[in-house]
Design an enzyme around this catalytic site. Structure first.
Site, PDB file in Angstrom:
ATOM      1  CD  GLU A   1      20.623  72.340 -35.570  1.00 17.48           C
ATOM      2  OE1 GLU A   1      19.725  72.385 -34.686  1.00 17.48           O
ATOM      3  OE2 GLU A   1      21.779  71.974 -35.319  1.00 17.48           O
TER       4      GLU A   1
ATOM      5  CG  ASP B   1      30.368  76.150 -32.822  1.00 18.57           C
ATOM      6  OD1 ASP B   1      29.865  75.030 -32.838  1.00 18.57           O
ATOM      7  OD2 ASP B   1      31.561  76.352 -32.526  1.00 18.57           O
TER       8      ASP B   1
ATOM      9  N   GLY C   1      26.573  70.782 -29.735  1.00 15.26           N
ATOM     10  CA  GLY C   1      26.712  69.330 -29.910  1.00 15.26           C
ATOM     11  C   GLY C   1      28.139  68.923 -30.216  1.00 15.26           C
TER      12      GLY C   1
ATOM     13  CD  GLU D   1      25.811  71.865 -36.420  1.00 13.94           C
ATOM     14  OE1 GLU D   1      24.769  71.949 -35.749  1.00 13.94           O
ATOM     15  OE2 GLU D   1      26.383  70.798 -36.643  1.00 13.94           O
TER      16      GLU D   1
ATOM     17  CG  ASN E   1      23.805  67.461 -38.786  1.00 17.39           C
ATOM     18  OD1 ASN E   1      22.862  67.029 -38.118  1.00 17.39           O
ATOM     19  ND2 ASN E   1      24.801  68.116 -38.247  1.00 17.39           N
TER      20      ASN E   1
HETATM   21  C1  LIG Z   1      28.668  65.684 -35.516  1.00 20.16           C
HETATM   22  C2  LIG Z   1      27.945  66.421 -34.440  1.00 20.16           C
HETATM   23  O1  LIG Z   1      27.574  65.571 -33.397  1.00 20.16           O
HETATM   24  C3  LIG Z   1      26.684  67.129 -34.973  1.00 20.16           C
HETATM   25  O2  LIG Z   1      25.756  66.158 -35.320  1.00 20.16           O
HETATM   26  C4  LIG Z   1      26.121  68.043 -33.911  1.00 20.16           C
HETATM   27  O3  LIG Z   1      26.995  69.078 -33.675  1.00 20.16           O
HETATM   28  C5  LIG Z   1      24.738  68.551 -34.290  1.00 20.16           C
HETATM   29  O4  LIG Z   1      24.644  69.094 -35.553  1.00 20.16           O
HETATM   30  C6  LIG Z   1      24.083  69.433 -33.258  1.00 20.16           C
HETATM   31  O5  LIG Z   1      23.339  70.303 -33.654  1.00 20.16           O
HETATM   32  O6  LIG Z   1      24.309  69.196 -32.089  1.00 20.16           O
HETATM   33 MG   LIG Z   2      23.169  70.625 -35.681  1.00 23.97          MG
END
Ligand SMILES: C[C@H](O)[C@@H](O)[C@@H](O)[C@H](O)C(=O)O
Ligand SMILES: [Mg+2]
Length: 444
Positions: free
Chosen positions: A274, A326, A355, A303, A250
């Site tokens: 990622e 996304d 996510g 994302e 992230n």
């Molecule tokens: C804040 C979120 O849960 C992210 O951590 C989530 O989207 C994550 O990067 C993912 O790839 O699922």
């Molecule tokens: Mg992610």
């Protein structure tokens, strides 16, 4: 139905207190409250459109404001006017002579654009009586192309090339649709290993997921190297050598730090790292990709990639090996069609991001379209799944044997239960009144 005129746009700030249990937590978003700016379009008929964009709590009110600012461009239009020149309508929303200054095509205004356009696509699919993926799959390639704004990407993908990709994929389309209806689209799970989960929780969730038939797992990393080594070892030992492991930082590192940190995790054989660094750093991602390739580790991102122009450059610079579209970050289906077609041209697999709340519901439509009508391949491809908050949707995702089963209900699966929307409205819904009423709540 296409003659329906949009008479009203309602937008709500809907938040779920997921931070209380650390669901969704990662190295940068340590306390996310999964939220949406939720849009309902009313028409002068019974036809409605539901749309959303995803946020992680504070700031959702700003997206709501941006949706309201854009609403004047939507109200009074008929569905027919919009979809008969969808490219023009996309440009109207993204290129308003004054509002584009607060973008263009990025950040809050693009999230707002996504929420509105998602509602329009939902309305169109409802009007045609089909789930969105099927509307896309059945659409004439020329009409699909007319939904896409090719501005700024023709040096990577021309309209003619996009058309050729779609026409070439016509072969075998019916078989692939039948296969999807029977088997579903392969998924991976992220919900065993959020960063804030304890090792006990991780072990228990991973063992339950293995029992349910999951074979692909994503682990959050990036806060502490020793923790990452321990957690990756634990998961790799549980899932065995054959199952797939992905890691997600992230955006936590600088470029050289990303390379050295991930090299230390190479023994656990992650398929990808990622978001190793800033989502805007295309050349940084290219350097990381080059350094990690000999270790057999790819780079995945998307994302928080603003728009098709950024994706174009990531692809041109060989800065990613997995394209994570996304459904709510960029300009809805219109812009995702451009990204999916560019990924096909550059022969890079699309593995969607999901996510968040509602992201699984929406993006499954796009990846089904990608497989049936564009890529015709499942090699190195899978769609993210997180097991949170599906109960708030009218047509929740269906997972069978770690595969997304294609939705059958008409629409884009965006509609939420009215009772859920009411209860979770921020800050006056019942759930928030209760939480905010408690002194010393961790959320305030
Ligand atoms: C804040 C979120 O849960 C992210 O951590 C989530 O989207 C994550 O990067 C993912 O790839 O699922
Ligand atoms: Mg992610």
């Amino acid at each position: 139905m296409l003659k329906a005129e949009i008479t009203k746009l309602t937008v709500s700030d809907v938040r779920f207190p997921t931070s209380l249990e650390q669901h969704g937590s990662d190295a940068m978003h340590t306390d996310p409250d999964y939220s949406v700016a939720y849009v309902v379009l009313d028409t002068d008929t019974s036809l409605k459109g539901y749309g959303l964009t995803f946020t992680v709590g504070r700031g959702t009110e700003i997206v709501v404001c941006a949706v309201q600012a854009l609403s004047t461009l939507v109200i009074g239009k008929t569905l027919e006017e919009i979809v008969s020149d969808f490219r023009g309508f996309y440009r109207l929303l993204t290129n308003d002579g004054q509002m584009r200054w607060i973008g263009p095509e990025k950040g809050v205004i693009q999230l707002a654009t996504a929420a509105i356009l998602n509602a329009i696509w939902d309305m169109w699919a409802h009007a045609e009586g089909k789930p969105l993926w099927k509307l896309l799959v059945d659409m004439d390639p020329r009409q699909l192309i007319r939904c896409i704004d090719f501005t700024y990407i023709t040096d990577a993908l021309t309209e003619q090339e996009a058309l050729d990709i779609l026409e070439k994929a016509n072969k075998g389309k019916q078989e692939r649709e039948d296969q999807m209806l029977k088997e579903g689209y392969p998924a991976y799970t992220t919900s065993c290993a959020w960063l804030g989960y304890s090792d006990e929780q991780l072990t228990q969730l991973c063992s339950a997921a293995l029992d349910e038939g999951w074979t692909r797992f994503k682990v959050k990393v990036g806060a502490d190297l020793q923790d990452d080594i321990r957690r990756c070892r634990l998961i790799r030992n549980m899932i065995g050598p054959e199952n797939k492991l992905m890691i997600d930082a992230n955006q936590r590192w600088d470029v050289s730090e990303a390379i050295s940190w991930v090299s230390r995790l190479a023994e656990f054989r992650p398929l990808w790292i990622e978001e190793p660094t800033s989502p805007d750093d295309i050349l940084g991602h290219a350097a990381i990709s080059k350094a990690l390739a000999p270790l057999g580790i790819g780079v995945a991102t998307g994302e928080q990639c603003h728009n098709r122009v950024m994706f174009k450059q990531f692809l041109q610079a060989s800065a990613l090996q997995f394209v994570q579209i996304d459904s709510c970050r960029v300009g809805s289906v219109n812009e995702n069609l451009a990204i999916i077609l560019m990924a096909a041209k550059f022969k890079v697999p699309v593995c969607p991001h999901a996510g968040g709340v509602g992201l699984c519901e929406l993006v499954q439509h796009l990846i089904l379209f990608d497989y049936i009508s564009v890529s015709a391949s499942l090699d190195n491809r899978m769609c993210e799944y997180v097991d949170h908050l599906h109960e708030h949707f009218k047509s929740p995702t269906v997972i069978r044997n770690a595969h997304y089963i294609p939705p059958k209900d008409p629409g884009f699966s965006c509609e939420m239960l009215e009772s859920s929307v009411q209860k979770h409205q921020f800050p006056h819904g019942e759930v928030w009144r209760r939480i905010l009423g408690q002194k010393h709540s961790p959320i305030i």
